[in-house]
Design a protein around this motif. Structure first.
Motif, PDB file in Angstrom:
ATOM      1  N   LEU A 172      28.114 150.188  34.074  1.00 55.26           N
ATOM      2  CA  LEU A 172      29.307 151.027  34.130  1.00 55.26           C
ATOM      3  C   LEU A 172      30.497 150.075  34.005  1.00 55.26           C
ATOM      4  CD1 LEU A 172      30.520 153.863  34.572  1.00 55.26           C
ATOM      5  CD2 LEU A 172      30.671 153.316  37.007  1.00 55.26           C
ATOM      6  N   GLN A 173      31.339 150.292  33.010  1.00 50.72           N
ATOM      7  CA  GLN A 173      32.483 149.404  32.780  1.00 50.72           C
ATOM      8  C   GLN A 173      33.664 149.900  33.611  1.00 50.72           C
ATOM      9  OE1 GLN A 173      32.388 150.087  28.579  1.00 50.72           O
ATOM     10  NE2 GLN A 173      31.237 148.214  28.150  1.00 50.72           N
ATOM     11  N   VAL A 174      34.204 149.007  34.424  1.00 47.26           N
ATOM     12  CA  VAL A 174      35.213 149.363  35.413  1.00 47.26           C
ATOM     13  C   VAL A 174      36.420 148.446  35.263  1.00 47.26           C
ATOM     14  CG1 VAL A 174      35.710 149.227  37.888  1.00 47.26           C
ATOM     15  CG2 VAL A 174      33.643 150.382  37.099  1.00 47.26           C
ATOM     16  N   ALA A 175      37.627 149.044  35.304  1.00 45.18           N
ATOM     17  CA  ALA A 175      38.863 148.263  35.253  1.00 45.18           C
ATOM     18  C   ALA A 175      39.450 148.151  36.648  1.00 45.18           C
ATOM     19  CB  ALA A 175      39.871 148.918  34.311  1.00 45.18           C
TER      20      ALA A 175
ATOM     21  N   ALA B  28      45.397 136.524  35.312  1.00 46.64           N
ATOM     22  CA  ALA B  28      44.328 136.751  36.284  1.00 46.64           C
ATOM     23  C   ALA B  28      42.988 136.955  35.587  1.00 46.64           C
ATOM     24  CB  ALA B  28      44.665 137.960  37.152  1.00 46.64           C
ATOM     25  N   ALA B  29      43.006 137.676  34.460  1.00 47.19           N
ATOM     26  CA  ALA B  29      41.765 137.921  33.721  1.00 47.19           C
ATOM     27  C   ALA B  29      41.192 136.620  33.165  1.00 47.19           C
ATOM     28  CB  ALA B  29      42.029 138.913  32.590  1.00 47.19           C
TER      29      ALA B  29
ATOM     30  N   ASP C  25      24.910 148.926  38.181  1.00 52.94           N
ATOM     31  CA  ASP C  25      25.417 147.604  37.842  1.00 52.94           C
ATOM     32  C   ASP C  25      26.775 147.789  37.174  1.00 52.94           C
ATOM     33  OD1 ASP C  25      23.237 146.224  38.809  1.00 52.94           O
ATOM     34  OD2 ASP C  25      22.129 146.400  36.925  1.00 52.94           O
ATOM     35  N   VAL C  26      27.695 146.883  37.476  1.00 50.85           N
ATOM     36  CA  VAL C  26      29.081 147.069  37.044  1.00 50.85           C
ATOM     37  C   VAL C  26      29.539 145.882  36.198  1.00 50.85           C
ATOM     38  CG1 VAL C  26      31.483 147.274  37.814  1.00 50.85           C
ATOM     39  CG2 VAL C  26      29.671 148.503  39.032  1.00 50.85           C
ATOM     40  N   ASP C  27      30.231 146.177  35.097  1.00 52.18           N
ATOM     41  CA  ASP C  27      30.877 145.161  34.266  1.00 52.18           C
ATOM     42  C   ASP C  27      32.386 145.298  34.491  1.00 52.18           C
ATOM     43  OD1 ASP C  27      31.440 143.247  32.423  1.00 52.18           O
ATOM     44  OD2 ASP C  27      30.882 144.417  30.653  1.00 52.18           O
ATOM     45  N   PHE C  28      33.037 144.253  35.010  1.00 53.86           N
ATOM     46  CA  PHE C  28      34.440 144.346  35.410  1.00 53.86           C
ATOM     47  C   PHE C  28      35.392 143.913  34.298  1.00 53.86           C
ATOM     48  CE2 PHE C  28      32.296 143.980  39.544  1.00 53.86           C
ATOM     49  CZ  PHE C  28      32.914 145.003  40.238  1.00 53.86           C
ATOM     50  N   PHE C  29      36.495 144.667  34.179  1.00 56.70           N
ATOM     51  CA  PHE C  29      37.607 144.327  33.294  1.00 56.70           C
ATOM     52  C   PHE C  29      38.873 144.277  34.158  1.00 56.70           C
ATOM     53  CE2 PHE C  29      34.373 146.058  30.660  1.00 56.70           C
ATOM     54  CZ  PHE C  29      34.520 145.507  29.400  1.00 56.70           C
ATOM     55  N   VAL C  30      39.898 143.610  33.648  1.00 57.45           N
ATOM     56  CA  VAL C  30      41.148 143.491  34.399  1.00 57.45           C
ATOM     57  C   VAL C  30      42.246 144.294  33.706  1.00 57.45           C
ATOM     58  CG1 VAL C  30      42.918 141.929  35.304  1.00 57.45           C
ATOM     59  CG2 VAL C  30      40.528 141.210  35.263  1.00 57.45           C
ATOM     60  N   VAL C  31      42.973 145.085  34.510  1.00 56.58           N
ATOM     61  CA  VAL C  31      44.098 145.876  34.037  1.00 56.58           C
ATOM     62  C   VAL C  31      45.290 145.548  34.916  1.00 56.58           C
ATOM     63  CG1 VAL C  31      43.550 147.841  35.531  1.00 56.58           C
ATOM     64  CG2 VAL C  31      44.858 148.229  33.448  1.00 56.58           C
TER      65      VAL C  31
ATOM     66  N   GLY D 245      37.570 134.875  34.382  1.00 53.72           N
ATOM     67  CA  GLY D 245      36.482 135.003  33.416  1.00 53.72           C
ATOM     68  C   GLY D 245      36.201 136.427  32.994  1.00 53.72           C
ATOM     69  N   MET D 246      37.132 137.338  33.284  1.00 48.65           N
ATOM     70  CA  MET D 246      36.969 138.743  32.898  1.00 48.65           C
ATOM     71  C   MET D 246      37.854 139.048  31.691  1.00 48.65           C
ATOM     72  SD  MET D 246      36.994 140.569  36.647  1.00 48.65           S
ATOM     73  CE  MET D 246      36.008 139.922  38.003  1.00 48.65           C
ATOM     74  N   GLU D 247      37.591 140.169  31.042  1.00 48.47           N
ATOM     75  CA  GLU D 247      38.356 140.569  29.871  1.00 48.47           C
ATOM     76  C   GLU D 247      39.514 141.467  30.289  1.00 48.47           C
ATOM     77  OE1 GLU D 247      37.737 143.062  25.688  1.00 48.47           O
ATOM     78  OE2 GLU D 247      35.984 142.221  26.732  1.00 48.47           O
TER      79      GLU D 247
END
Length: 540
Positions: free
Chosen positions: A99-102, A55-56, A122-128, A60-62
């Protein structure tokens, strides 16, 4: 459940993780309202982590593995728990701009669009993974609704049980429960370093401490004004049986609790497991099998002195030897060894215990620590009358133990006659199996005092789930063995200062802590950075 599960299933098919036949079979077995991906994960067709990685990549997310690091409490405090649970995310960092958000569902466009508005950032999205997110939310935002008056006991028991199991799984040596102004902080000491693992609402402090006191032998729930000590024995989910030494101290925000996890693996340690290289192991083996004399192990608190003594006892414990120990307290019970617990409040001091032990005709005596001149004098006399005496001292290096004993009032000629060897030690972290190729930097070469003319290739820390991304797992000892030979006896009797004695001991072949550490760096057991950190006081 993913907001666009069919799309994600197509992505998994493209990745070759599943096929149409499997999907058709699964859909026939579940309700149309049930999640196909949940079924595939539950029945081991896929892992939650793999689904999240796919999914990540496609979004295009980390991808991030939250089990490999601890989130800063200050970051957790920026978001309210109910919001994090309701929306399904957790803050993991802040780079000053974003703000980095998983999140576990990178295809939920409604959440992606609305979260920056909810958070005002502003939010930077990560995948968990879904499983990883659930564990993180339970850890950092425990559901407070469980902890209401009249319904608190069961959740508190579960919280404490989970804490014990997690600490053991992480190989922690201590658990610290610390009352702060507005929260209860939980930290574990792993490989000598404290790691913050959880925060709980401040109102849980009383129930947590009360529960631990109920579990501990000899502690009073009613008494909160004075320090208390106790002990807990329990079986874990893994089947392991552990003992914990419990200490409470009143602080300005409530009672602070520290629990030392007594690792019973120390009972089965031999000399090879301490971290000696082969030559030092042979030397120390010869020394501890001498028929008489004093063998001292020195170092600061937490340097592994007691573990070394226990390994010696395990090595020497034979049917033809009588061994007696004096300990404060007796942490582990050895089969075949007579162990005496020190109780100064009733007059059972180390000196009193040692006098009584000598009347028991032992071959080997272990004294937990030489703290005063009286104990030191009796230990020396015992060694000179045919006993092998093992003990510890709090000194930074081996040669300075001579001055320490002299300061206690022991004559130098007695020290020279009775002491066979003094070994200083420290504990350093071992490289995990994920270590990678590296080299000693010029700065490290300078600090370690080694050849700077060539590049020295040695392994360096990598990072994996097993070591929680640190590259280090477990510890081993580094040692400085000061043997009292005929030449050294003359030096001791000549009243040299500790610095002079250390210099002459090195000239006679004593290897320092830092030098032993360098050998272990070259052997790929630890890192140059770790040895520099551990032996800062040995730089000269």
């Amino acid at each position: 459940m993913y907001s666009n599960e069919n799309y994600l299933l197509e992505l998994l098919k493209e990745a070759g993780a599943i096929d149409d036949a499997t999907l058709d079979s699964v859909r026939m077995q579940i309700s149309p309202l049930d999640s196909v991906i949940d079924y595939l994960v539950k029945n081991n067709y896929l892992t939650s982590e793999y689904v999240a990685q796919v999914a990540a990549e496609k979004s295009g997310m980390e991808y991030v593995d939250l089990s490999s690091f601890t989130i800063d409490p200050a970051i957790i405090a920026t978001v309210k728990g109910p919001l994090a649970r309701r929306v399904g995310f957790i803050p993991i960092g802040d780079d000053g701009y974003y703000l980095q958000v998983a999140i576990s569902d990178p295809f939920n466009m409604q959440n992606l669009d609305s979260l920056p508005q909810f958070l005002g950032r502003d939010v930077d999205f990560f995948v968990v993974s879904e499983e990883g997110l659930k564990k993180a939310l339970d850890k950092y935002y425990p559901e407070e609704k469980k902890f209401v008056k009249g319904d608190m006991e069961a959740p508190i028991i579960e919280l404490i049980t989970n804490m014990f199991n997690e600490a053991h799984e992480m190989r922690a040596s201590d658990i610290h429960i610390e009352p702060m102004e507005d929260r209860v902080r939980i930290r574990y000491r792993v490989d000598g370093r404290l790691m913050e693992v959880a925060n709980h609402p401040k109102k849980l402090l009383g129930p947590i401490v009360a529960r631990l006191k109920v579990m501990s032998a000899g502690m009073s729930i009613a008494e909160k004004r004075v320090p208390q000590d106790g002990r807990i024995e329990l079986d874990l989910r893994s089947g392991a049986h552990i003992d914990l030494r419990v200490s409470t101290v009143p602080s300005n925000h409530g009672e602070s609790v520290v629990m030392r996890i007594l690792d019973k693996s120390a009972l089965s340690l031999g000399l090879p497991q301490l971290g000696f290289l082969s030559d030092d192991e042979a030397t120390f083996d010869r020394l501890v099998t001498l028929p008489d004399g004093v063998i001292l192990v020195t170092g600061p608190t937490g340097s592994g002195k007691t573990t070394t003594l226990y390994a010696c006892l395990n090595h020497l414990n034979r049917p033809d030897k009588k061994i007696i120990t004096a300990e404060d307290p007796v942490e582990y019970e050895f089969s075949g060894i007579n162990q005496v617990m020190i109780r100064s409040e009733i007059g059972m001091t180390f000196a009193a215990a040692l006098r009584a032990m000598l009347r028991q005709a032992p071959n080997i005596i272990m004294i937990g620590e030489i703290r005063d001149g009286e104990t030191a004098g009796i230990a020396i006399q015992a060694a000179m009358t045919g006993h092998l005496v093992l003990s510890t001292l709090h000194t930074n290096d081996a040669p300075s133990s001579v001055a320490r004993l002299a300061d206690m009032g022991v004559d130098r000629f007695l020290i020279a006659s009775a002491v066979r060897a003094i070994m200083a030690q420290r504990l350093c972290r071992k490289l995990c199996s994920c270590k990678v190729e590296g080299h000693v930097t010029p700065k490290q070469s300078q600090l370690l005092g080694i050849d700077q003319e060539r590049t020295i290739m040695v392994p360096k820390p990598g990072g994996c789930n097993k070591c929680r991304g640190t590259g280090m797992k477990g510890r081993l000892g580094i040692f400085e063995i000061f043997q009292v030979t005929d030449d050294v006896r003359g030096l001791i009797n000549s009243n040299l200062t500790s610095a002079q004695l250390r210099k002459r001991a090195r000239e006679l072949g004593m290897r320092t802590l830092r030098e032993d550490g360098i050998r272990k760096v070259m052997a790929g057991l630890t890192s140059a950075e770790e040895i520099i950190r551990v032996t800062t006081g040995d730089a000269s």
